[in-house]
Design an enzyme around this catalytic site. Structure first.
Site, PDB file in Angstrom:
ATOM      1  N   ASP A  35      10.693   9.880  -2.008  1.00 61.06           N
ATOM      2  CA  ASP A  35       8.992   9.470  -1.535  1.00 61.06           C
ATOM      3  C   ASP A  35       8.286   9.098  -2.777  1.00 61.06           C
ATOM      4  O   ASP A  35       8.217   9.955  -3.827  1.00 61.06           O
ATOM      5  CB  ASP A  35       8.421  10.955  -1.086  1.00 61.06           C
ATOM      6  CG  ASP A  35       6.983  10.731  -0.816  1.00 61.06           C
ATOM      7  OD1 ASP A  35       6.186   9.941  -1.006  1.00 61.06           O
ATOM      8  OD2 ASP A  35       6.601  11.520   0.255  1.00 61.06           O
ATOM      9  N   THR A  61       2.705   0.895   6.674  1.00 56.63           N
ATOM     10  CA  THR A  61       2.442  -0.295   7.095  1.00 56.63           C
ATOM     11  C   THR A  61       1.945  -0.463   8.635  1.00 56.63           C
ATOM     12  O   THR A  61       1.744  -1.613   9.336  1.00 56.63           O
ATOM     13  CB  THR A  61       3.747  -1.230   7.175  1.00 56.63           C
ATOM     14  OG1 THR A  61       4.652  -0.589   8.027  1.00 56.63           O
ATOM     15  CG2 THR A  61       4.197  -1.493   5.767  1.00 56.63           C
ATOM     16  N   TYR A 124      -5.968  -0.314   5.973  1.00 55.95           N
ATOM     17  CA  TYR A 124      -4.689  -0.694   5.345  1.00 55.95           C
ATOM     18  C   TYR A 124      -4.884  -1.766   4.261  1.00 55.95           C
ATOM     19  O   TYR A 124      -4.399  -1.641   3.203  1.00 55.95           O
ATOM     20  CB  TYR A 124      -3.617  -1.443   6.577  1.00 55.95           C
ATOM     21  CG  TYR A 124      -2.491  -2.481   5.943  1.00 55.95           C
ATOM     22  CD1 TYR A 124      -1.379  -1.465   5.373  1.00 55.95           C
ATOM     23  CD2 TYR A 124      -2.420  -3.576   5.920  1.00 55.95           C
ATOM     24  CE1 TYR A 124      -0.473  -2.094   4.924  1.00 55.95           C
ATOM     25  CE2 TYR A 124      -1.418  -4.222   5.738  1.00 55.95           C
ATOM     26  CZ  TYR A 124      -0.392  -3.608   5.155  1.00 55.95           C
ATOM     27  OH  TYR A 124       0.783  -4.165   4.757  1.00 55.95           O
TER      28      TYR A 124
HETATM   29  N1  LIG Z   1       5.513  -6.465   7.700  1.00 58.25           N
HETATM   30  C1  LIG Z   1       4.516  -7.517   7.246  1.00 58.25           C
HETATM   31  O1  LIG Z   1       4.179  -8.614   8.093  1.00 58.25           O
HETATM   32  C2  LIG Z   1       3.929  -7.450   6.071  1.00 58.25           C
HETATM   33  C3  LIG Z   1       3.038  -8.455   5.691  1.00 58.25           C
HETATM   34  C4  LIG Z   1       2.605  -8.551   4.300  1.00 58.25           C
HETATM   35  C5  LIG Z   1       2.997  -7.504   3.455  1.00 58.25           C
HETATM   36  N2  LIG Z   1       3.808  -6.637   3.800  1.00 58.25           N
HETATM   37  C6  LIG Z   1       3.982  -5.571   2.763  1.00 58.25           C
HETATM   38  O2  LIG Z   1       5.538  -5.585   2.515  1.00 58.25           O
HETATM   39  C7  LIG Z   1       6.183  -4.292   1.995  1.00 58.25           C
HETATM   40  C8  LIG Z   1       7.259  -3.733   2.926  1.00 58.25           C
HETATM   41  O3  LIG Z   1       6.824  -3.917   4.431  1.00 58.25           O
HETATM   42  P1  LIG Z   1       7.706  -3.855   5.615  1.00 58.25           P
HETATM   43  O4  LIG Z   1       7.069  -4.664   6.642  1.00 58.25           O
HETATM   44  O5  LIG Z   1       9.077  -3.922   5.011  1.00 58.25           O
HETATM   45  O6  LIG Z   1       7.400  -2.240   6.129  1.00 58.25           O
HETATM   46  P2  LIG Z   1       8.173  -1.245   6.959  1.00 58.25           P
HETATM   47  O7  LIG Z   1       9.307  -1.727   7.640  1.00 58.25           O
HETATM   48  O8  LIG Z   1       7.459  -0.204   7.339  1.00 58.25           O
HETATM   49  O9  LIG Z   1       9.121  -0.625   5.508  1.00 58.25           O
HETATM   50  C9  LIG Z   1       8.437   0.177   4.663  1.00 58.25           C
HETATM   51  C10 LIG Z   1       9.562   1.326   4.200  1.00 58.25           C
HETATM   52  O10 LIG Z   1       8.850   2.254   3.215  1.00 58.25           O
HETATM   53  C11 LIG Z   1       8.995   3.603   3.740  1.00 58.25           C
HETATM   54  N3  LIG Z   1       7.861   4.439   3.206  1.00 58.25           N
HETATM   55  C12 LIG Z   1       6.604   4.739   3.749  1.00 58.25           C
HETATM   56  N4  LIG Z   1       6.158   5.415   2.945  1.00 58.25           N
HETATM   57  C13 LIG Z   1       6.733   5.632   1.984  1.00 58.25           C
HETATM   58  C14 LIG Z   1       6.819   6.663   0.748  1.00 58.25           C
HETATM   59  N5  LIG Z   1       5.718   7.404   0.342  1.00 58.25           N
HETATM   60  N6  LIG Z   1       8.072   6.618  -0.266  1.00 58.25           N
HETATM   61  C15 LIG Z   1       9.102   5.918   0.026  1.00 58.25           C
HETATM   62  N7  LIG Z   1       9.284   5.042   1.320  1.00 58.25           N
HETATM   63  C16 LIG Z   1       8.119   5.102   2.156  1.00 58.25           C
HETATM   64  C17 LIG Z   1       8.933   3.271   5.133  1.00 58.25           C
HETATM   65  O11 LIG Z   1       9.506   4.508   5.801  1.00 58.25           O
HETATM   66  P3  LIG Z   1       8.929   4.942   7.129  1.00 58.25           P
HETATM   67  O12 LIG Z   1       9.292   3.829   8.423  1.00 58.25           O
HETATM   68  O13 LIG Z   1       9.952   6.357   7.568  1.00 58.25           O
HETATM   69  O14 LIG Z   1       7.557   5.140   7.161  1.00 58.25           O
HETATM   70  C18 LIG Z   1       9.871   1.974   5.626  1.00 58.25           C
HETATM   71  O15 LIG Z   1      11.112   2.377   5.468  1.00 58.25           O
HETATM   72  C19 LIG Z   1       4.918  -3.324   2.118  1.00 58.25           C
HETATM   73  O16 LIG Z   1       4.555  -3.249   0.794  1.00 58.25           O
HETATM   74  C20 LIG Z   1       3.921  -4.066   3.176  1.00 58.25           C
HETATM   75  O17 LIG Z   1       2.664  -3.625   2.639  1.00 58.25           O
HETATM   76  C21 LIG Z   1       4.243  -6.383   4.829  1.00 58.25           C
END
Ligand SMILES: NC(=O)c1ccc[n+]([C@@H]2O[C@H](COP(=O)([O-])OP(=O)(O)OC[C@H]3O[C@@H](n4cnc5c(N)ncnc54)[C@H](OP(=O)(O)O)[C@@H]3O)[C@@H](O)[C@H]2O)c1
Length: 279
Positions: A35, A61, A124
């Protein structure tokens, strides 16, 4: 080069870690193991892996969920990155941190540059901006990559959701007043590798090029899949989601191109590739 990835089993991590593993000695973790808000857990991971670079993909997210749990969003999206920045400073580790187009209000009519003033409209967006600022305040070796509208082979993205609804119901309503650049998660791998190998620092905007609305995107998906689906255009107000989204979030990719030579491919080419690859 030893690379450690936090939050690496989500959408973006699933897309880029196989490619990162081809370039670096790469250890991937997620919240079940580490975490990011825990400094002690972070120290354990740094002592175990001795990374040269930390890539932080961890975040809360669920954009509408963040409106209900601002405290949790702040912890994951701002306090966690601050803890990581402190660790990177103490251990002399480079940090690559991922952020979002939701730091902007979407009122600008031309593509957003890295030095445009942020003005987030959601919890967010505000917490992600706070994360960026807390990292930058530490003055460490760090690159922040803002991206947007990600999809990939995680089973949770827009592409998966609309195809599931369409297969079940044959029609769906999709918003037509938000414009952005759909981005294949896998296409972030090369910019991340370049950020490491070329020693990039500061903020970079990275997405596939070109733009469309979510409605256009859904229609493109069904066209490639040759699915006969009625896609009904609606407004964001009709959809009535809790968090406000930017109406216009297209990135200016000049800085990425200038500093890395990377030309991001058009979103439609990336979508074709993704759908050809889909299991
Ligand atoms: N998806 C999009 O369209 C998008 C767009 C712009 C930017 N981003 C950015 O890209 C990055 C990756 O996003 P993603 O889409 O891959 O999101 P995701 O699928 O939700 O993956 C994020 C991962 O981080 C984990 N997590 C959450 N809180 C945590 C903590 N305190 N410590 C360690 N791990 C933690 C989540 O676990 P849980 O699932 O168990 O919570 C999940 O496995 C993020 O910074 C997001 O803000 C995403």
């Amino acid at each position: 080069m030893k690379v450690l990835v936090a939050g690496g089993k989500g959408l973006l991590g699933t897309g880029i870690t196989p490619l990162l593993q081809a370039h670096f000695d790469c250890a991937v973790s997620d919240i079940d193991e580490w975490d990011i808000t825990s400094e002690a857990a972070g120290k354990r991971m740094f002592d175990l892996h001795h990374p040269d670079v930390l890539i932080n993909l961890a975040a809360m997210t669920d954009v509408d969920g963040c409106e209900d749990r601002a405290d949790l969003a702040m912890k994951a999206n701002a306090e966690g990155p601050e803890v990581l920045a402190g660790l990177c400073s103490a251990f002399s580790v480079k940090l690559i941190h991922i952020s979002t187009d939701y730091v902007f209000d979407g009122e600008k009519c031309s593509p957003y540059r890295e030095d445009d003033e942020p003005n987030p409209q959601s919890v967010y967006g505000r917490t992600k901006l706070a994360g960026e600022r807390r990292i930058l305040e530490r003055n460490i070796d760090c690159a922040i990559i803002r991206t947007e509208w990600l999809y990939g082979h995680s089973g949770t993205s827009f592409v998966d959701k609309v195809t599931a609804i369409a297969a079940a119901e044959g029609r769906l309503s999709v918003v037509n007043d938000q414009r952005g650049s759909p981005t294949y998660a896998r296409d972030l791998a090369l910019p991340v590798v370049a950020a490491i190998n070329k020693g990039l620092t500061g903020i970079y905007h990275v997405s596939n090029s070109g733009s469309c609305t979510w409605h256009d995107f859904a229609k493109a998906i069904f066209s490639v899949l040759r699915m006969n689906v009625e896609v009904i255009p609606i407004s964001s107000a009709d959809l009535g989601r809790k968090a406000k989204r930017p109406a216009h979030s297209v990135f200016d990719l000049t800085k990425l191109r200038r500093d890395t030579g990377i030309e991001m491919r058009n979103w439609m080419d990336a979508l074709n590739d993704y759908l050809a690859d889909a299991p």
